[in-house]
Every structure is written in C-alpha cells, then in structure tokens.
Motif scaffolding. Structure first.
Motif, PDB file in Angstrom:
ATOM      1  N   MET A 123      37.940  57.026 -44.353  1.00 29.74           N
ATOM      2  CA  MET A 123      36.957  55.953 -44.337  1.00 29.74           C
ATOM      3  C   MET A 123      35.712  56.432 -43.602  1.00 29.74           C
ATOM      4  N   ASN A 124      34.624  55.693 -43.790  1.00 30.22           N
ATOM      5  CA  ASN A 124      33.351  55.983 -43.131  1.00 30.22           C
ATOM      6  C   ASN A 124      33.443  55.511 -41.684  1.00 30.22           C
ATOM      7  N   PRO A 125      33.288  56.407 -40.728  1.00 28.86           N
ATOM      8  CA  PRO A 125      33.460  55.988 -39.327  1.00 28.86           C
ATOM      9  C   PRO A 125      32.240  55.297 -38.735  1.00 28.86           C
ATOM     10  N   ILE A 126      31.072  55.353 -39.362  1.00 27.04           N
ATOM     11  CA  ILE A 126      29.834  54.839 -38.800  1.00 27.04           C
ATOM     12  C   ILE A 126      29.631  53.404 -39.239  1.00 27.04           C
ATOM     13  N   VAL A 127      29.321  52.547 -38.288  1.00 28.62           N
ATOM     14  CA  VAL A 127      29.037  51.143 -38.536  1.00 28.62           C
ATOM     15  C   VAL A 127      27.662  50.833 -37.971  1.00 28.62           C
ATOM     16  N   VAL A 128      26.844  50.123 -38.759  1.00 26.92           N
ATOM     17  CA  VAL A 128      25.484  49.735 -38.354  1.00 26.92           C
ATOM     18  C   VAL A 128      25.484  48.244 -38.042  1.00 26.92           C
ATOM     19  N   ILE A 129      24.972  47.891 -36.877  1.00 27.19           N
ATOM     20  CA  ILE A 129      24.866  46.491 -36.472  1.00 27.19           C
ATOM     21  C   ILE A 129      23.392  46.199 -36.231  1.00 27.19           C
ATOM     22  N   VAL A 130      22.876  45.223 -36.974  1.00 25.20           N
ATOM     23  CA  VAL A 130      21.464  44.844 -36.863  1.00 25.20           C
ATOM     24  C   VAL A 130      21.370  43.617 -35.977  1.00 25.20           C
ATOM     25  N   GLU A 131      20.515  43.689 -34.991  1.00 22.11           N
ATOM     26  CA  GLU A 131      20.312  42.534 -34.104  1.00 22.11           C
ATOM     27  C   GLU A 131      19.452  41.509 -34.841  1.00 22.11           C
ATOM     28  N   ASP A 132      20.056  40.396 -35.173  1.00 20.24           N
ATOM     29  CA  ASP A 132      19.343  39.389 -35.952  1.00 20.24           C
ATOM     30  C   ASP A 132      19.363  38.063 -35.202  1.00 20.24           C
ATOM     31  N   GLY A 133      18.767  37.096 -35.813  1.00 19.66           N
ATOM     32  CA  GLY A 133      18.729  35.757 -35.217  1.00 19.66           C
ATOM     33  C   GLY A 133      17.610  35.557 -34.219  1.00 19.66           C
TER      34      GLY A 133
END
Length: 1336
Positions: free
Chosen positions: A1199-1209
C-alpha cells in the motif's frame, strides 16, 4: 400408373335426395342413396389425363359419398368440439371391440407380421372423416348430385326445387363443384319409360348434360341381401342437449347405428347402378376436374412468370422509350364452365375465405395422378407457409427430405412445447394414417424414412386412445425392424396412456408384449472380462429396467383382481427392486394412479400401498398361518458394511474422524514423553451392556416402517436355549425411515457370563406385516494364492461381527453432572462439572483429557476457589509467537481412583464459533507410570448464539499526536436482555493504543449501539517487524522451492496491552508479566489469559487453513507466527446480569501501518526460476494456486504509505478593496511505514477537475514541494492561496507523487521499491472560506 391414394384424399360427392326418393328407398328396404353409391367405390381401371395430355391409368379410383344436409349441419359445429367428439367416439368404438380383438389376435402364431385389428379400426375411423375443414380442401364437396325419382307427383318441379335450393355452407367452404342431376326411374313408377325419357331430355336441356336417368327394378318384396364391404365408420351427429329437433333425418341416424354390409338389390339393379357410377366418374367428374386443372394451371403458370416490369427496366436501360403499363391487380379468374356456383349463406357473418385456387389445383392434380404438376404446386404452397408438407411424402421418392417434410407438417399443427388440442390431435392422426397406408411397407420402414418414428411424432404428448394406438403401431413396426427395446418402450407408453382411458384389455396386451420384449436379451456378445468386472454371470438378465416397473405393476394388480392374492403379494414385493431411486428415470413414468412425471416419489409409495393391501387381505383370508416363509424382500435395508459394535466406553455421538483426530493429538503429544501405547480393547465386560449399531438405509422414495428390529446372536458357548438364558437382547422401537433416509439404530445386548458372540443378522417385520431377516455377513477377501484362484473368482469365507465378553478389569466412567440443554452466548465462559468413577477392578492413577482442535477449555486446579482474582491487569507480556498445536490437559487427582471410587472435576469452556456443535472429550487413563493407556469418550451437545454484533474500523489520524484512529462498534442483538461492557482491551506488538473517551457505564439495551474510540501510536521500534518479516519470507521461500521446513520458532514478541473500563480509563506501565494493580477494580478470571491466547491460536489456524489449502495443515505452525507485529486485537469483556452470564470476545481484524510486499523478491525468484515440467497438470495447477494464495496473503500486502492531510475549515476575513487575499494553506504529509523511507513531490495543480461546487483554488509562489520522510516521520508544507473574490475555495487541487525506497543501507544509493501517485478524493470536502470586509 398413379399411386393409390387413401380414401381421405379421394373426391367427396354430396347427394341431395328429394323426399319422394327417400320414401322410395325406405319402402324398398334400402339405405340412403349415398350409402348405396358408397358400396360401389372404388372403381377399377379409370384413366385420367395430365395437363400435358398424358394418360394416367388408375387401378383403383375411390369416391366418397355423403348426404348434403348432414355436411351442412356438421359445418355449423365448432371444429374443436367436433374433434373432441371424434376422439371420444374412436375411443368408445375401440373400447367396445378390443376384448374380442385381443382374444382372437393372441391365438395367432405370428403376431408381429399380421395387421392388428385395432390399427385397422383406427385407420378406418380416421379416414371416415368427411366434414369440410378450414385448413384443407379434401373434404370440400367436389360434386353435388341432385337426386329425384319419377314417383314424385311432379318430378320436374322437384328437380327445379333442388336446383334452386341455397347451399347452407359457411364462407370458408369452396363453392367450386360439379352439379349433377340424377333421375331414378323405378319399375313401379307412375311414369312410363317414354315419359321418363322425355323428362330426362327436358332436364338435360334445361340444366345441362350432367344428367343421368337410372332405371331400377326395385322389386317387392326385396330380393335376398347381397354382401358388400363394410362402409367406413363415420362420426354420428351430436346430440341436442336442449331438446330441440336434430337436423339429421331419422332414417339416416337409424342406419348409422347398425353395420351397413348388406344390400337388398337385384343383380340387374346392381349392374345398372355400377354403370351409373362409372359413367358419372369417367364421363362427368374426371373431365370436369381435368378442365379445372387446365384453367387453374394457366393462371398459376402466369403468376409464376417473370414480371413485365423486368422487361421495361431492360428497355429503359438500353435506351428504348416505350413504357410498360402498370397492372394494378391480378386478372380475375376465368369463368368455370360446367360449374354451379349457387347462392351460399354465411354462418354467423363469417368472412373466412375458402381454400385458395392454388391449393385446389394441387388437390385436383393429386387426385388425377398428375404428380409432376402436383409436386410443383405443393412445393410452392409449402414455401409460402400454406401447407403441402403433409402431402409431399406421398408423392415424392423416398429421400431424407421426406422426413423433413413430415417433421414440418407435424410441427405446424402442434408445436412440441404446446399442449395438444383435440383438433391438432385429429389432424396429426389423419396425417399419420395417410402416410402409413399410402407408402409401401419397405419404404416406410427403411432407414432413410424411419416411418415408425413418424407415428410417434404424430402421437406427441396426447393421452387419448388414438395417440396410444399410434405408439402401439409404431412398436409393432419396430419389432419388424428388430428394434425390440424401442418397441418395448413404445408399447409401454401406449399402455400407460390407454390405462388412463380405461381400455383394460388392450392395456394388458400391450404390457405383456412390452414385458416379453423387455426381458429378451439383445444378441450381443460381451467379453468374459466384463462379467468378471461386474461380478455377474452371463445368464443373469433382469430385463430392461427402465420400464419393468411400469410393466409389472398393472400385471400385479390384475393378479389381485383375479383372486391370486399370494401371487399379487409376490409381484408387488418384486416391484420394489425397480425402485425409482435405483432405476432409470424412465421408470418414473410408470404411474397408474398418479402423475409420476410431476411427483416421481409416488411410484414406490404406490407399490407399497398395493403390497400392504394385498398382504393384509391374504392374512385376513388365510389367517396368521398364511404361508409367507417363501416371500423374500428383493432389496436390503441393512447396510452390513457399516454395522459395528460399540462398547459402553465409546461415545454414541461424534464422527469417527473426530475421535481419530483426538487420538492423533494424543499420539503426537506423548511420543516425546514415553513409549506407552494407547490400547483399544474391543472386549465387552460381563454385566455391562454393549450396543450393535446398525445402519439402515431406505432405498425407496417413500417412508417405510420396520417393526420390532432386533439382532440375531449366535455363540460357541451354547445353543439357542443357552443364549436365551444368558444373553439379553433388546428389541428396539419401530423405525420409520423416510424416503432415501439413512439412520443408525442401536440394539443393546448384555451378557451375564463370559462368551464368544457372533452377530449373525438383523430381524424385523417389514411394514409390520412381513417377517424378514437380513444377514450381516460381509464377503471375504478375494483369494489369489493359487493359480486356480487367480483364474477363477474365489472368495474367502464370509465375515461376521464377533465379540468376546470377559470380566471387567480397568474402566473409567465419565459423565457430565448436568447433561441438560446447553445454550451459550458467544464468548461466554461456562463452568461445567464432570463426574469420574472407576468402574473396573484396578486402580486409576493418571487421567488426561484431549479436547478438539478448536475447543477452548481450562481445567480448574485442585483447592482453587471460584472467586475472582481481582486487581489483575496486563501491561505487557512476552509471547513466544508460536501457533502451538492443541495438546491434552492433565486432570489433577488428589489420590488414585480405587475400584468404585469417584471424583469431580471442574472444566471451564469458552464458547467460540456461533453454531450448534458437540463438546467431545477423549479421556486417557492408566493405572500407574509404565502401564498402558486406555481411553473412554464423552460428548455433550451445545449451541452458541451471538449476543453482540461487533464491527471495527481504522483510518489515518488527522492529529499529529497519533498515527491512526480506531473505532469499535458494539450492538446488543439480544431480544430482551441488556449487556454490560465491563472493559475493552487492545493487544498489539507495535502499536500503543489509548482510549479517546471513557467507556459508557450504562448497559446496552436491546438493539442499542455503543462506540469506543482509540488512538494508535507506533512504538518507533521496527526490529520486531523486520525480524518476523524475515522469518516468514525465509519459510515461504522454502515452501515454494520445495525445501524441507525446519521446525524452528519465530521471533518472540512483547505485546502491549491497553485497557478502557468503566472504572479507570487507561493505564500502561511497562511490565514483563501479570502484576497486581490495586487501583483497578475490574476483576479478571484466572483463565482469561489462557483463553485469549487459545482464541488467537484457533482464529489464526482457521484463517491459514482457509487461505492456504495447498500447504499441509501440520506445516502451517512452522511457517507462520501467531501474531503479525502490525495487527491490533480487541478483547471485549461483557456481562449479562439478568442471566448471570459473562465472558469475553476476541476480535482480530485490524492491521495498521503500511506494508511493502515483503514477499515480492521470493515470488519473483520462484517465477523467474527454471520451471520443472510435470507430467501431471493437476500438480501444476496446485502450484499456481499456492503461489496465488501467498501473493494475496496479509504478509505480502502492499500500500501507499504516504497520507496527505489538508488543513481545512478556516474562515479568513479580508478587505478585497485593497487587493487580492493571500491565504496560507497547510499540507501535512505523514509516512505511515515503520521500516521504509519515502520521497514525495506535492504539486498544486489547479487544472485538476473537481466535483465540488466551490471555487477552484489558485496558488501563487511555490507550487511544487519535495521532501524525504523517514519511517513514521511527519512534515508540513505551507502554500499561498490567491483569492480574487470572496467565497469558498476547494482545497482538492493537488497531486502527490511518492517513491518508496529501500531501508537505508549505510549511505548507499537511493533504491526505489514502489512508486505511487494519488490525488484528492473526488468527494473531498476540504475547503477554506474567505469573506469580504468591505461589504456590509
């Protein structure tokens, strides 16, 4: 020379007599005129001409005469109704005559050569149909004879009245017919011969040349009768149910009730009438028909010529200017000379047209013998779908095309998939009769035509007498072709249909013929090896089993009705050997009281019911002294090969394979501890009951009752009297076996003295009426010691069940204290007590118990209370990570069990899988060390039901404090009880789990759901992950390369435990073992840790056996470890206070972190290695399946180990009057791999399409970010969003490219292991809101 046509294809002449003529014939004791003229048909030596003026001689030219008023009345009847009456009428005629036919026919020597009277009667009845039909013109009147006598007061007026009469035909009856006037001048007429001649000339002058004066003597009294051929039977008119008068004349109906085979006419009158009949045919009818054929053929030929527009097109293409006039319609038919077209009424306003002129042309040409023209016209009609396929087989030479014409003709009138209506049955019957009577027997039965099959096709699925007789005649023809089995089958079908119609004599004859043909053996020589392989003798012949039951059942009922009850009993009993459960499916068509084709199971039921009635009647007549000794069952209910003796120490329940598995577990466990063997003594003890287990199998398709079943015992110690005194044999209750059911019954036997017993057989009363004994002997082995034994099949003596009864020495009796119904909740821990007693004479000093591979039990130690071990909690514990195979448990004893001594043992059972199951224990015991072991068995059934519905989920965390978030959903699925969740424990080797909220202290009501949230954080140490991965990779490589698997252990793991309970939320202190924790009040049972590890072992073993079926089960513990370092287990502790139940459930479904296909190199090495060819394709398939199972396993996950989290709201306020807004957007990038670094490239691509309705984000400044993330590392990048107007901007316009590298090898070059590319999800809701301060 023209072929002789069947009478149904001959000209149909209708006669309309005057009233005075009818009175004249009645006074002269003569039948109606059409009956008189019919006796002069056929005419010999008639010559016709074709359209080419070629003469065609006819050796026989037949005519059909009918009464016009009868035909008019019959045309008003519905065709389907008339067809139904015709079929019933034919069946009634055959039923009344068949008894004498059968008696006379069976006296003949060669019955297979002679024509059968029932077929002749069927043919005559079919050809007697003379009513016009809508679909063909053969029965349409071809000529109408208007007949008067000179005894009328005014003969000329009578003739005029007949000519002016309107024909009462429907519109679909052809009006093309020859009008002929017949004047009968008797000797006693008031007119003289001269006056009669003048009348004849006047009529001929007024109405044409088709007139004849017939002078007859008609003496009084009438002369002696003259024998004439019997007239063809015709369907009587329908009866009027409402009481109105019938339109048919009374004298006509009276004449139809008696056979017309005599004629009271003088010789001179016979000659005069014959002369008239010949002159009518040769001088009037035939020339008129020839003229019609010539005229109609011209019209037919002109319609088949090339159209004129073809020539106009040719002239236009070649430059001619002439045009062709357009013909709007076909020219009208030419005037039909000598044809009377009288006014014709229409029935009910019907507008159905008459047969086409083209069809009438084909019919006329066929009658005249113009075969060339007839075949051409019939072929043209067939191609247009207007019929002709039924006549072409009579005209063309035998060829394969004839069979196609026949099939098409039958499929046209009744498709095989549809139910046959009466009209379709009658048409098919008429076709079959025409074909059989016209074609020569040599051509009809030839291999090219196979005409007997035509009759079967014509019969279809109809169940009326005509269809049955068609099958019977096809059977007779098949016998002549020496197709005896086919003939037997068709006789059988014919009898089956006739019996439903109630025609018994013919039914019984057909059944006897079918039986004779079925038992005859085909003349085929088989190799002697065949009989040897089948264990049969060449003389063994049971007949054609596909139909024997259908043949013999009615024969047995016939014996019963004739008074031979004993013979009927034997016959009905013999029918059971043809049970539908063991014979061909064709035997299921043999029902005589029910439709077996719809319910095949009723055949055996009918046989048994008839047998019961017959034997009950026999006993009521002959009393109990009825001789039944020689009546034997033709089938067996006892399966002698499965009979066995069961001692008291053996369990009545449980499969033998399960006990063998437990014995293998014991052998594997003890072989490293000692050399003592487990003895399996097969001797019974004196005074102790043992059982003979008898397997009964019902081969029938209905239930049977075996009353008073018992066994027959023989002994070498004494005779029958000694056995009665010293052996007690139980008689079991009546056994009811359902259809095809197999059941095992137990017969108890107890001996009061030592003896050697032989179980010789089983005795029972079949249906409670017939005493039966079945032997339990088993055939001995095949002897091949001497050359003679090898050449001739020889077997050793039969083998019987034998048992020695001796004095008891050492025996352990084990039983559950509470043996009631047991229903457990999933995960429940249930204490059960077992009572052990020494039933032998020697001491017992050591006891072991062997459970099943998936049974989870715990033996309570001696002197341990049942209280809870409060304050016990796990923080960590050391696991050897081995899948330990199931092993026996030692039963603690305070002292030896002396004779008659007993003790009580407490066992705790952890309920696992949800299902009904058996708790089967194998108890191993011995007297002292060094003594051999003995065993006994005990079984208890129980059921496990679910109380909680559990689901788990995991996803990457948006918080930087932990890597993953876990959710555990618990739903109470009980109907009335509440469930308390006392504690939830997490177990993992590399993930430390913490609860995110307290556990609800309120119990879960029915259908209520609770969610428990956890956070998971990596310990940061991937040593255990790498060590376990290397171990599995090495083992898998050995498996795929076919190398030996060493029994070494996997790396040990230190498991981290996290807890959340109603009292204390969470605590985790590094400990190496179970330690007391006074601050925690949740209590643990002492067996919980044991059950958790055991449940994990059972779950992993079951999963591996299902995922890797090609790897031996015994090798799986040496290949795979117990725990995957990346897995997380949940243990849910629950309690049901209202039912005093408690327990725990282990859930092993979650694996966290990223994996990188650690078996990729191994699989690539195997695939790239030189393939060894195997001569067995199955072996190659097994290797491919094994390789695919390993590729899909959790140890090769990728699996792809990299996860992107965008600061929203975020909501940003900006004054757009001062310029654009620059808003910061934070992207958090996390590497979830515990062992591999990753490089990433984040591209902010505003051209990416998004399904969001927000504005697309435009970035300024840096839009590409690169970086390197070490295992479990997190980084953040900041981008500048450029907003030109207020609104909500979607933050989904980004693309991340990832390269996963190999672990750092001392500063070596970067090695790419995997590459990935990901974008924001299409349904992503990440956004930022920017508002404008300049607007109010």
């Amino acid at each position: 020379m023209a072929r002789v046509l069947p009478s149904s294809l001959t000209p149909h002449i209708c006669i309309l007599p005057s009233q005075d003529l009818e009175e004249l014939l009645q006074s002269s004791a003569l039948p109606s005129l059409h009956h008189i003229l019919q006796s002069f048909s056929p005419l010999p030596q008639v010559t016709t001409r074709t359209t080419a003026l070629t003469t065609v001689p006819h050796t026989s030219f037949a005519l059909r005469f009918s009464d016009l008023t009868e035909i008019e009345a019959a045309c008003r009847e519905d065709e389907e109704q008339r067809a139904t009456r015709t079929i019933d009428w034919i069946g009634d005629r055959i039923s009344k005559r068949c008894a004498k036919w059968v008696d006379d026919f069976e006296k003949m020597n060669d019955r297979d050569v002679a024509r059968t009277p029932w077929w002749d009667e069927l043919r005559r009845c079919a050809e007697g149909d003379h009513i016009p039909a809508r679909d063909e013109g053969w029965n349409h009147p071809m000529s109408i004879i208007l007949a008067v006598s000179t005894t009328a007061p005014n003969p000329l007026q009578a003739i005029t009245a007949l000519h002016s009469r309107t024909l009462d035909f429907p519109s679909w009856v052809d009006v093309t017919h020859l009008i002929y006037t017949l004047i009968i001048h008797p000797k006693n007429s008031p007119l003289s011969d001269e006056e009669a001649g003048a009348l004849f000339n006047a009529v001929k002058k007024q109405y044409g040349l088709h007139t004849y004066l017939l002078s007859l003597e008609l003496p009084s009294p009438p002369p002696h009768p003259v024998s004439i051929p019997a007239l063809v039977p015709r369907l009587p008119p329908p009866t009027i149910s409402n009481g109105s008068a019938d339109t048919v004349r009374p004298d006509l109906k009276a004449t139809q009730t008696a056979p017309l085979n005599i004629l009271r006419m003088s010789e001179q009158d016979i000659q005069q009438t014959a002369r008239f009949a010949r002159e009518f045919v040769t001088m009037n009818l035939v020339p008129w028909m020839e003229k019609c054929v010539v005229e109609w053929n011209e019209t037919y030929s002109s319609s088949r010529r090339l159209p004129s527009r073809l020539f106009s097109s040719t002239r236009r293409l070649f430059g001619t200017s002439s045009t062709t006039p357009v013909h709007s319609s076909t020219p009208s038919l030419p005037a039909r000379s000598n044809t009377y077209t009288a006014p014709q009424s229409s029935v009910s306003g019907s507008t159905i047209p008459p047969p086409s002129q083209q069809r009438r042309l084909a019919e006329f040409a066929t009658i005249l013998g113009d075969s060339k023209l007839a075949v051409a016209v019939w072929e043209s009609l067939r191609k247009e779908g207007k019929g002709g396929s039924d006549i072409l087989p009579l005209l063309i030479a035998p060829s394969p095309a004839v069979q196609l014409h026949v099939s098409h003709a039958l499929n046209t009138i009744h498709p095989k998939s549809a139910d046959l209506h009466s009209h379709a049955q009658l048409r098919a019957l008429l076709y079959a009769v025409r074909w059989e009577s016209t074609l020569t027997i040599g051509d009809f039965l030839s291999d090219t035509l196979e005409g007997e099959r035509w009759l079967v096709w014509a019969a279809g699925n109809a169940e009326e007498p005509p269809a049955a007789l068609l099958l019977a005649h096809a059977a007779l023809l098949s016998v002549r072709k020496n197709a005896r089995r086919r003939a037997a089958l068709w006789y059988f079908f014919a009898a089956n249909r006739l019996e439903k119609c109630g025609i018994k004599p013919l039914t019984m004859y057909f059944l006897r013929r079918a039986r004779e043909l079925s038992i005859s053996r085909p003349d085929k020589l088989l190799s002697p090896s065949f009989w040897m392989s089948e264990n049969k003798q060449p003389s063994d012949s049971e007949g054609f089993d596909a139909v024997m039951s259908g043949i013999e059942h009615p024969l047995g009922r016939l014996l019963y009705t004739t008074g031979d009850v004993s013979g009927a009993v034997r016959h009905f009993l013999g029918l059971l050997r043809w049970s539908s459960a063991s014979s061909s499916p064709l035997a299921q068509l043999s029902s005589h009281t029910v439709d077996i084709t719809k319910d095949p199971s009723n055949s055996d039921k009918v046989f048994l019911e008839d047998f019961q009635v017959a034997i009950s009647h026999l006993k009521s007549v002959s009393g109990e002294q009825a001789r039944l000794a020689d009546i034997k069952l033709p089938l067996r209910f006892v399966v002698s090969s499965q009979a066995c003796i069961r001692l008291a120490r053996d369990s009545v329940e449980g499969e033998q394979s399960e006990w063998e598995t437990r014995e293998e577990i014991w052998s594997s466990f003890w072989k490293h501890r000692g050399k003592e063997k487990l003895e399996r003594s097969g001797n019974a003890a004196v005074g102790e009951a043992f059982w003979v287990d008898i397997t009964l199998h019902n081969p029938l398709d209905t239930e049977v009752t075996l009353a008073n079943p018992t066994v027959i015992v023989e002994s070498s110690s004494g005779d029958a009297a000694w056995i009665r005194d010293n052996i007690t044999i139980e008689t079991a209750k009546d056994v009811i076996l359902y259809a095809n059911e197999s059941r095992t019954i137990s017969i108890a036997i107890k001996a009061s003295k030592p003896a050697s017993l032989v179980i010789a057989g089983v005795a029972y009363d079949f249906l409670g009426l017939l005493p039966t004994v079945e032997s339990l002997a088993r055939r001995g082995r095949r002897l091949q010691d001497t050359p003679q034994q090898r050449q001739t099949i020889t077997y050793a003596s039969d083998e019987f069940l034998k048992l020695h009864v001796e004095e008891a020495s050492q025996e352990l009796a084990v039983a559950f204290v509470d043996d009631g119904q047991l229903v457990l909740a999933e995960g429940e821990c249930k204490r059960m007590k077992l009572w052990m007693s020494n039933a032998g004479s020697r001491d017992i000093g050591e006891v072991w118990v062997v459970p099943g591979p998936e049974d989870q039990i715990w033996i309570q130690p001696l002197n341990s209370g049942e209280g809870l071990a409060t304050g016990m909690a796990w923080k960590t514990w050391q696991s050897d990570n081995k899948i330990i195979p199931p092993r026996p448990y030692s039963i603690p004893l305070t002292e030896k069990l002396v004779a008659a001594g007993s003790t009580e043992v407490t066992i705790v059972l952890h309920a696992g899988r949800k299902r009904k199951q058996d708790l089967s224990f194998l108890f191993i015991y011995r007297e002292a060390q060094g003594s051999p072991f003995h065993c006994t068995r005990v079984t208890r059934s129980y059921e496990v039901v679910a109380c909680l519905q559990i689901s788990t989920a995991s996803h990457p965390s948006y918080s930087s404090d932990h890597s993953f978030s876990l959710s555990l959903d618990l739903t109470n699925i009980l109907s009335s009880s509440s469930v308390e969740i006392n504690q939830v424990t997490t177990i993992s080797a590399n993930w430390s789990c913490s609860p995110l909220a307290e556990l609800c202290s309120e119990p879960l009501c029915p259908s209520q759901t609770a969610r428990v949230l956890f956070s998971a954080t990596s310990t940061g140490d991937c040593t255990s992950v790498n060590a376990v991965s290397a171990f599995v990779s090495r083992k898998i490589s050995n498996v795929l390369h076919g190398q030996a698997i060493a029994p070494d252990d996997p790396p040990q793991l230190e498991l981290l435990c996290g807890h959340v309970s109603q009292v204390q939320v969470f605590h985790s202190l590094p400990k190496s073992s179970l330690i007391p924790a006074p601050s925690q009040s949740f209590a643990y049972e002492p067996f919980v840790a044991h059950f958790i590890m055991d449940a994990r072992r059972v779950a992993v073993s079951r999963s591996l056996a299902h995922s890797h079926p090609r790897i031996p089960t015994s090798s799986l513990p040496s290949i795979f470890p117990l725990y995957n370092p990346l897995s997380v287990d949940f243990v849910i502790f629950w309690k049901i206070p209202s039912e005093q139940r408690s327990g725990h459930i282990l859930v092993s479904e979650i694996t966290l972190g990223a994996s990188h296909a650690m078996l990729r190199e191994v699989l690539e090495g195997v695939e790239s290695a030189k393939v060894k060819r195997s001569m067995y394709a199955e072996t190659q398939r097994e290797k491919v399946e094994m390789l695919q199972a390993i590729r899909d396993s959790e140890w090769n996950a990728e699996m792809n180990p990299i996860v992107v989290i965008v600061e929203d709201g975020l909501v940003i306020e900006h004054d757009f009057s001062q310029g654009v807004c620059m808003a910061p957007v934070k992207f958090t990038i996390r590497n979830h791999s515990l062992s591999h670094p990753s490089r990433f490239v984040l591209r902010l691509d505003h051209s990416q399409q998004s399904s969001s309705h927000h504005f697309h984000a435009s970035y300024c400044g840096r839009t590409t970010f690169r970086g390197l993330l070490e295992p479990s590392q997190t980084t953040s990048v900041l981008a500048q969003l450029c907003a030109t107007r207020p609104g909500t901007y979607a933050l989904s316009d980004w693309r991340l490219e990832t390269e996963v590298g190999e672990p750092d090898t001392e500063g070596g070059p970067w090695q790419v292991r995997h590459c990935y590319e990901q974008r924001a999800a299409t349904d992503s809701s990440s956004s930022i809101v920017i508002s404008d301060l300049s607007q109010p």
